[in-house]
Design a protein around this motif. Structure first.
Motif, PDB file in Angstrom:
ATOM      1  N   VAL A 163      51.335  42.494  79.340  1.00 29.18           N
ATOM      2  CA  VAL A 163      51.312  43.527  80.378  1.00 29.18           C
ATOM      3  C   VAL A 163      52.378  44.567  80.093  1.00 29.18           C
ATOM      4  O   VAL A 163      53.537  44.229  79.825  1.00 29.18           O
ATOM      5  CB  VAL A 163      51.549  42.926  81.780  1.00 29.18           C
TER       6      VAL A 163
ATOM      7  N   PRO B 173      48.965  43.398  87.991  1.00 28.63           N
ATOM      8  CA  PRO B 173      48.597  42.456  86.921  1.00 28.63           C
ATOM      9  C   PRO B 173      49.304  41.115  86.990  1.00 28.63           C
ATOM     10  O   PRO B 173      49.030  40.242  86.154  1.00 28.63           O
ATOM     11  CB  PRO B 173      48.987  43.222  85.654  1.00 28.63           C
TER      12      PRO B 173
ATOM     13  N   MET C  40      46.863  46.160  80.239  1.00 30.00           N
ATOM     14  CA  MET C  40      46.863  44.740  79.913  1.00 30.00           C
ATOM     15  C   MET C  40      46.141  44.512  78.589  1.00 30.00           C
ATOM     16  O   MET C  40      45.168  45.199  78.282  1.00 30.00           O
ATOM     17  CB  MET C  40      46.154  43.938  81.014  1.00 30.00           C
TER      18      MET C  40
END
Length: 796
Positions: free
Chosen positions: A387, A397, A617
């Protein structure tokens, strides 16, 4: 044919209600001015009987019908016959095209008279609506001069300050005849809607011939009578009318409208394989129905059957406000709960009276925010999620990369939850007229039986289904008629002459992606595409009839580039027309991004707002593949070519490049917010970093301008446009159909769900967060910069 025969043939035609060419908008335009057919609001069928004492008594019948093919295009036909010593008849055909400001019509008649041969007559008409209160028309009659000389009917009509009164006048001029008192045929008439469903008209001409008529409307059917004293003879008759678009009803009984509220409060998307799309209904139908009922003078009340609701707190807040506004308008609002959670009871607390089953259970116990974190579970399978984020509070995330909640996320969720809970307690306290401490104590008890809820003042009566109707009639103190909900957007009667200025609504109500909007089977994964939104915004910018726009946002965001493109289109529109953003349950990340350039933003007190931040991501499956014995070889040209491949780890240099790209996207996001909200760079940074706010906290932070619902935004947009709210026609600018993401899959899943009804219930029972999951995961896996809050925080 001689002029004398022509005049006699017209004289013995079937009497019909008096109409003039400027204001005619029904099937009688065939005889008066065929251009009026273009203004028909629906299909019509009229059966007419007429009596004429022309020395010898003559009785006549007529059948007139019209088909409205599309807006501004209608076809009509008529057959009429006189029975008496001078039998005659006519077959008529006509068409109208156009509308505001100009319509054209043509009519043909084959007239069967007592003359040796039938006569063909052609008329051409023009009609114009030049404003809200003025109309004009001209008829070129008998252009082939089969009945004698050509005639010209010139007419004007006015509505003096109200659409319930129409005054019109018509002059008939005959070609080659001198204009004097003997040849000028002038008539004046007035029509008044005394009350809904009752119309009266009177007219007089230069020969002091008098005309009168009265009409009674009963929805889809109407009846009426008319008379005239013409050339010292009596003409009279009556008509029976059937319409595809109902008119206001005379003597409509007062009623109580029964409505069911459950699920997401929108219809399921309907598959249309011929169009290759789903028909999608935007949210808000229930609120529009309630506002229409509040304005209806023959609705006494509303009875709601509230089932399980799949809506968030902000939507519940808007629905509850609509119920309170209906009560303030004079309606009684009662509701029934077979059981309830916090959201259902929150909505019901706006009702005058709450009824429950004796065996009902009320699960009203407060709010809990629940998040699941999959980082450790994924790691056990050899899956890691890399991330990159900008903003310590950009915690979207975390569900993929962490095993627990971060301190920053906990801080923001607790603050948002505190605001929602405060709104909840205040609403219950006010709605049930209980002390706040008593409500808090009731919620602290958790699950309540119906009897316990009644003892605490949370409900008013415990009734079985067969007892409810009698209870309501006792409550109203008289017999009442129960009926279903009406059309939330009924046609205006009388029809306005001028096209209403428009207030456009553009819905951003799903994750934002590039390309066009699309819908997936089973209601999962619907997205709003940047290109679809940009086309709608550009159309609003170019359309002079659109005076203002409300951007209705209920989205967790999505692709950062797509959000930026939409925000640019919103800014371009806001430069020339008022744009007011209205927030639903969530307007976070890209959802806030697209709204920031609006001239004003309105949010509910409980809307999840903000999350100004960016992240990306990358899924790394290399360890999992190694465990499975799967080898991976990558051949590449360019050192960064395989950075986003999920089968390999990203090198440090790739991380640095991704981080620099994200920071550039973040700066762009913050700059858009600063410019749109008129904040300094420091002020914008202070509310950015991924922080989330309730709508109430966002108001204090300067991220929104006012608290309220969709109607609050509409009223503000109308005020900015300079047009009264009641004059604006509210129209959706989104396409009503969305392309199918996978047509074959859509067909198969819809066949299966049709065969297995349980799957339909399964789809309706899915929580809103899960319905967004498909599109969110697809976006997250793309490896692109995201302005996305992938999971709304569900408050149970």
């Amino acid at each position: 044919m001689s002029p004398l025969v022509g005049v006699l043939a017209l004289a013995v035609s079937v009497p019909t209600p008096q109409r003039f060419g400027a204001e005619v908008e029904d099937v009688y335009a065939l005889r008066v001015n065929p251009a009026g057919l273009a203004f028909l609001r629906g299909h019509e069928l009229r059966l007419v009987y007429g009596y004429d004492a022309l020395g010898l008594e003559t009785h006549g019948v007529g059948v007139f019908g019209a088909l409205r093919l599309a807006e501004g295009i209608s076809l009509a036909g008529g057959w009429e016959r006189d029975f008496g010593s001078l039998d005659s008849g006519a077959l008529r055909l006509g068409a109208g095209f156009g509308g505001r400001p100009l319509a054209l019509g043509v009519a043909y008649a084959r007239v069967d008279t007592f003359a040796p041969d039938d006569v063909d007559r052609w008329d051409i008409g023009l009609s114009s609506r030049l404003g809200r209160w003025f109309a004009a028309g001209v008829l070129f009659g008998d252009i082939g001069e089969e009945f004698g000389r050509r005639t010209y009917d010139l007419s004007v009509a006015v509505r003096p300050g109200t659409e319930r009164i129409t005054v019109s006048t018509q002059w008939r001029l005959t070609e080659d005849e001198p204009l004097n008192e003997d040849t000028l045929d002038l008539g004046v008439r007035a029509e008044v809607e005394l009350l809904a469903g009752l119309n009266v008209g009177v007219g007089v001409d230069t020969n002091l011939d008098v005309f009168g008529q009265i009409g009674f409307d009963f929805g889809a059917a109407s009846t009426g009578g008319f008379f005239g004293y013409v050339d010292e003879r009596v003409r009279a008759g009556g008509e029976l009318v059937f319409r595809s678009v109902p008119a206001p009803r005379l003597l409509e009984p007062s009623r109580v409208v029964v409505m069911g509220l459950s699920g997401s409060l929108v219809s399921e998307p309907e598959l249309d394989l011929l169009q290759g799309a789903y028909r999608v209904e935007p949210y808000g139908r229930v609120e529009r129905i309630l506002r229409a009922l509040a304005a209806h003078d023959r609705v006494d009340g509303v009875f709601l059957r509230i089932g399980s609701l799949a809506i968030g707190w902000a939507k519940a807040e808007g629905l509850r406000r609509a119920l309170l506004e209906a009560r303030e308008a004079g309606l009684r609002v009662d509701c029934h709960l077979p059981g309830a959670g916090d959201v259902e009871y929150y909505v019901a607390s706006a009702c005058t009276q709450i009824l429950v089953f004796p065996a009902a259970v009320l699960d009203v116990d407060g709010l809990a925010a629940v998040r699941l974190y999959y980082g450790e579970a994924l790691a056990r399978f050899g899956v890691s999620v890399e991330v990159e984020r900008v903003g310590a509070y950009k915690n979207g995330p975390d569900v993929y990369s962490r095993a627990s909640m971060s301190d920053e996320e906990r801080e923001r969720i607790e603050a948002w939850q505190e605001d929602v809970y405060d709104v909840h307690l205040s609403a219950l306290s006010t709605g049930r007229q209980l002390d706040r401490s008593a409500v808090s104590a009731a919620l602290a008890r958790g699950v309540l039986s119906a009897t316990a809820a009644a003892s605490l003042g949370l409900v008013d009566a415990l009734l079985y289904p067969d007892e409810i109707e009698a209870h309501l009639r006792k409550t109203y103190g008289r017999w009442v008629r129960f009926g279903s909900a009406p059309d939330p957007d009924p046609p205006a009667y009388p029809r306005p002459w001028r096209a209403s200025p428009k207030l456009g609504v553009i819905f951003v109500d799903a994750p934002i992606t590039g390309g066009d909007s699309a819908a997936s089977p089973l209601g999962l994964g619907r997205t709003v595409g940047a290109q679809t939104l940009i086309r709608a915004l550009e159309r609003a910018r170019r359309d002079a009839a659109v005076k203002a726009v409300v951007l209705r946002v209920d989205s967790p965001g999505g692709n950062a580039l797509a959000s930026d493109l939409v925000a640019r289109a919103v800014a371009r529109l806001a430069e020339v027309k008022p744009v007011v953003a209205s927030f639903g349950d969530v307007a976070a990340s890209g959802g806030y991004y697209v709204a920031a350039p609006a001239r004003a933003i309105v949010a509910e007190a409980t809307t999840l707002t903000g999350s100004i931040g960016i992240y990306a991501m990358k899924l790394d499956l290399s360890a999992l593949l190694a465990r499975l014995g799967v080898g991976v070889e990558v051949i590449q040209r360019g050192p960064r070519a395989a950075d986003d491949v999920p089968w390999t780890s990203r090198p440090d240099a790739g991380d640095r490049a991704a981080s620099e790209a994200l920071r550039a996207s973040y700066r762009r996001f913050v700059n858009v917010v600063a410019k749109g909200r008129k904040l300094s760079q420091a002020e914008a940074e202070a509310v950015a970093g991924g922080r989330i706010f309730s709508g109430r906290a966002a108001l204090r932070a300067g991220l929104v301008d006012a608290l309220g619902g969709f109607e609050t935004a509409v009223a503000q947009a109308a005020e900015m446009s300079g047009h009264p709210r009641e004059e604006l026609q509210i129209v959706s600018l989104n396409p009503s159909r969305q392309p199918i993401a996978d047509p074959l899959q859509a067909l198969l899943t819809n066949v299966v769900t049709a065969m297995i009804p349980g799957l339909q219930g399964f789809r309706r029972g899915l929580p809103p967060a899960l319905l967004r999951l498909g599109a969110s995961l697809e976006l997250a896996a793309a490896g692109q910069p995201l302005a996305l809050l992938p999971f709304a925080v569900e408050m149970e």
